[in-house]
Structures are given as C-alpha cells and as structure tokens.
Design an enzyme around this catalytic site. Structure first.
Site, PDB file in Angstrom:
ATOM      1  N   ASP A 254       0.816  -1.217   0.000  1.00  0.00           N
ATOM      2  CA  ASP A 254       0.000   0.000   0.000  1.00  0.00           C
ATOM      3  C   ASP A 254       0.850   1.268   0.000  1.00  0.00           C
ATOM      4  O   ASP A 254       2.072   1.217   0.211  1.00  0.00           O
ATOM      5  CB  ASP A 254      -0.966   0.000   1.204  1.00  0.00           C
ATOM      6  CG  ASP A 254      -0.305  -0.450   2.502  1.00  0.00           C
ATOM      7  OD1 ASP A 254       0.934  -0.485   2.569  1.00  0.00           O
ATOM      8  OD2 ASP A 254      -1.032  -0.756   3.461  1.00  0.00           O
TER       9      ASP A 254
ATOM     10  N   ASN B 226      -7.137  -2.546  14.387  1.00  0.00           N
ATOM     11  CA  ASN B 226      -8.546  -2.798  14.049  1.00  0.00           C
ATOM     12  C   ASN B 226      -8.708  -4.058  13.183  1.00  0.00           C
ATOM     13  O   ASN B 226      -9.766  -4.278  12.605  1.00  0.00           O
ATOM     14  CB  ASN B 226      -9.158  -1.578  13.340  1.00  0.00           C
ATOM     15  CG  ASN B 226      -8.497  -1.294  11.993  1.00  0.00           C
ATOM     16  OD1 ASN B 226      -7.618  -2.025  11.554  1.00  0.00           O
ATOM     17  ND2 ASN B 226      -8.923  -0.233  11.335  1.00  0.00           N
TER      18      ASN B 226
ATOM     19  N   HIS C 200      -7.088  -4.803  10.393  1.00  0.00           N
ATOM     20  CA  HIS C 200      -6.899  -4.677   8.943  1.00  0.00           C
ATOM     21  C   HIS C 200      -5.601  -5.324   8.469  1.00  0.00           C
ATOM     22  O   HIS C 200      -4.641  -5.446   9.220  1.00  0.00           O
ATOM     23  CB  HIS C 200      -6.992  -3.212   8.476  1.00  0.00           C
ATOM     24  CG  HIS C 200      -5.823  -2.332   8.789  1.00  0.00           C
ATOM     25  ND1 HIS C 200      -5.925  -0.961   8.853  1.00  0.00           N
ATOM     26  CD2 HIS C 200      -4.505  -2.599   9.037  1.00  0.00           C
ATOM     27  CE1 HIS C 200      -4.748  -0.448   9.108  1.00  0.00           C
ATOM     28  NE2 HIS C 200      -3.869  -1.415   9.234  1.00  0.00           N
TER      29      HIS C 200
ATOM     30  N   GLU D  18      -9.612  -1.641   5.445  1.00  0.00           N
ATOM     31  CA  GLU D  18     -10.241  -1.270   6.705  1.00  0.00           C
ATOM     32  C   GLU D  18     -11.500  -2.101   6.946  1.00  0.00           C
ATOM     33  O   GLU D  18     -12.042  -2.705   6.008  1.00  0.00           O
ATOM     34  CB  GLU D  18     -10.593   0.220   6.662  1.00  0.00           C
ATOM     35  CG  GLU D  18      -9.388   1.132   6.478  1.00  0.00           C
ATOM     36  CD  GLU D  18      -8.434   1.162   7.668  1.00  0.00           C
ATOM     37  OE1 GLU D  18      -8.359   0.177   8.429  1.00  0.00           O
ATOM     38  OE2 GLU D  18      -7.737   2.186   7.834  1.00  0.00           O
TER      39      GLU D  18
HETATM   40  C1  GLP Z   1      -0.356   0.157   8.509  1.00  0.00           C
HETATM   41  C2  GLP Z   1      -0.120  -0.679   7.274  1.00  0.00           C
HETATM   42  C3  GLP Z   1      -0.333  -2.156   7.558  1.00  0.00           C
HETATM   43  C4  GLP Z   1       0.390  -2.565   8.822  1.00  0.00           C
HETATM   44  C5  GLP Z   1      -0.156  -1.762   9.977  1.00  0.00           C
HETATM   45  C6  GLP Z   1       0.425  -2.155  11.321  1.00  0.00           C
HETATM   46  O1  GLP Z   1      -1.674   0.483   8.710  1.00  0.00           O
HETATM   47  N1  GLP Z   1      -0.964  -0.282   6.202  1.00  0.00           N
HETATM   48  O2  GLP Z   1       0.130  -2.910   6.454  1.00  0.00           O
HETATM   49  O3  GLP Z   1       0.226  -3.937   9.049  1.00  0.00           O
HETATM   50  O4  GLP Z   1       0.154  -0.402   9.699  1.00  0.00           O
HETATM   51  O5  GLP Z   1       1.598  -1.455  11.556  1.00  0.00           O
HETATM   52  P1  GLP Z   1       2.546  -1.651  12.803  1.00  0.00           P
HETATM   53  O6  GLP Z   1       3.388  -2.830  12.475  1.00  0.00           O
HETATM   54  O7  GLP Z   1       3.337  -0.389  12.862  1.00  0.00           O
HETATM   55  O8  GLP Z   1       1.702  -1.867  13.995  1.00  0.00           O
END
Ligand code: GLP
Length: 263
Positions: free
Chosen positions: A67, A136, A138, A143
């Site tokens: 993304d 959440n 995702h 989302e």
């Molecule tokens: C973002 C990314 C996700 C990732 C999430 C969790 O929202 N789009 O791909 O898994 O963050 O991130 P973290 O590892 O910093 O908790």
C-alpha cells in the site's frame, strides 16, 4: 493456519527473516509481497544482515508493496516508498526496476490500481506475502467493512488507523485520509502468506482474526480461507488467544505430531 507463538520480538524478527531468506534460496527470482509499519522493521534489519554477512542475494528478487498513502510523493518521509528504501532496499542488492510500490501521486489512481494488479500477474503472482496487522484487524489498508474479494483500489482510512499511524508524522493532521491498497482478494492470491504481530496492542485483533468468524469487520480473518498461512506472534500479541496451549503444544511436539499426522 499455522499459529506459532514466539517468546519475544527479536526471535520473531529472526524467524521472519529466515522464512523470507529460505524463499529466496529456494527461488532466487522470488516475487515477495512486502509490508510497512513497525512490526517488520526487525526482520528487515535481519535481512540486511543476512545480505551483508551471508551473501543473501536480492539481485533477482521482485517486490510488491501492499500500500501507499494517497497524495504523498515517493520522497515524502512519511511515504511507504521512503520507508522501504530507507529500511531495506538501499541496504541490499535489489535491482530498482524490480521494486514495485503503488504511487500516491499519480494522475489517475484507478488506472494505476489496474496497472499494479497487471504487474503482479505479469510476474507470475506473489510467492510469499508478508503482512502485519492493524489494531482494528486490517491487513494492508483494508479497513473494517472492506470486501473480502476486493482488488487494489483507493480506500478511505479508518479513524483508528489515522490515530495509530500518526506517530510516523509530525502531526496527526498530516496523516493522509486515504490510500492505495492491495485488496483482500489480491492478498489471498499469494501462494504463501506470513503474518507477524507483536505487542499487546495487537492481542485483540489477533484473537479476532485467528479464532473469530470470517468477517469483513476484521479483514485479516479472510486468511482463514487460505490454505498456506503462517502466523508468528510474540507472547503479548498472543495473550488473548483461547487455544494458546494447543498452539504451544504443537510447536513443542512438532516431530511427534509429524509422525502421527492424524493426532
Ligand atoms: C499500517 C499498514 C499495515 C500494517 C499496519 C500495522 O496500517 N498499512 O500494512 O500492518 O500499519 O503497523 P505496525 O506494524 O506499525 O503496527
């Protein structure tokens, strides 16, 4: 889904890097799906170490990131493009034309999403997809409420995601409100999936996606429908799993279980 609980973040990072390195050894031209966020950072550091000290060769590897924020140029310090180059790509021998990330500043994002999907297909699909998970539930920026058949597209970010990701920006107001993200359907087409989670902030979403119903409200739960998923969790992220003892028993008796697969 193979659920493996690991004592701490360092070991989780080492195991993650080892799985990615094994994939590259098996197929030097592997197509890897990569993720951003804090969770994969340790694994990326370990991959850089494996490259420098053990010659892990990225020269034929192709990568597709999950993304990118809409509106951020690849040079913006909050962009995922910047994150990936700073944290892994510039430290290994990957060939820049083999690196794919959605672009946040294209004129026609919808056409770009179709192009991105076509590039994944042109490279024969993703061999190993690395995922983190949002608080959440995702995966990528799918989302709650996202279609479980969704493809790469624009997605408006959830309020909770904006709050969670504000730490990567000077001010929460700077966090973009939407992103280009691979869809859940796109992710499910990867041949193998590795989801990693660390810390108590992920405990609820991990219990929901591993042991709860398949639901658009927790998009990671769609992974229950995939035949080859490994989930690596540290103790804190695993804290709310009901069947924790079962997963640990399998981990600790692997040779015995393999001798008696019906057990
Ligand atoms: C973002 C990314 C996700 C990732 C999430 C969790 O929202 N789009 O791909 O898994 O963050 O991130 P973290 O590892 O910093 O908790």
């Amino acid at each position: 889904m193979e659920v493996i609980i690991i004592p701490d973040y360092q070991e989780l990072s080492r195991r993650t890097a080892r799985m990615i390195a094994d994939q590259i050894h098996l197929k030097p031209g592997s197509v890897l799906g990569l993720a951003t966020g804090s969770t994969p950072l340790g694994a990326y550091q370990e991959l850089v170490r494996l490259h420098r000290e053990e010659g892990l060769d990225f020269s034929k590897v192709v990568t597709f990131n999950l993304d990118e924020y809409l509106g951020l140029s690849p040079r913006h310090p909050g962009s995922y493009n910047h994150f990936m180059w700073e944290n892994i790509f510039k430290h290994v021998n990957i060939s820049p034309p083999n690196v794919y990330l959605p672009e946040g500043t294209v004129d026609d994002p919808e056409a770009h999403c179709s192009w991105y999907e076509a590039q994944i297909a042109k490279h024969g699909g993703i061999d190993l997809q690395l995922l983190g998970i949002g608080s959440n539930g995702h995966i990528a920026f799918n989302e709650p409420g996202s279609s479980l058949a969704s493809r790469t597209r624009l997605k408006t970010l959830d309020q909770r995601t904006i709050k969670d990701n504000a730490r990567f920006f000077d001010d929460a107001e700077e966090v973009p409100r939407s992103a280009i993200t691979m869809g859940v359907g796109t992710i499910l087409e990867a041949r193998r999936i590795l989801l990693i989670a660390s810390g108590e902030a992920k405990a609820a979403s991990c219990a929901d996606f591993i042991e709860g119903p398949v639901s658009t409200l927790v998009t990671a739960s769609a992974l229950q429908l995939h035949a080859d998923v490994v989930v690596l969790l540290d103790e804190e992220a695993a804290a709310k799993l009901e069947r924790k003892e079962y997963y640990n028993w399998i981990r600790d008796h692997k040779s015995e279980v393999q001798k008696h697969p019906g057990a």
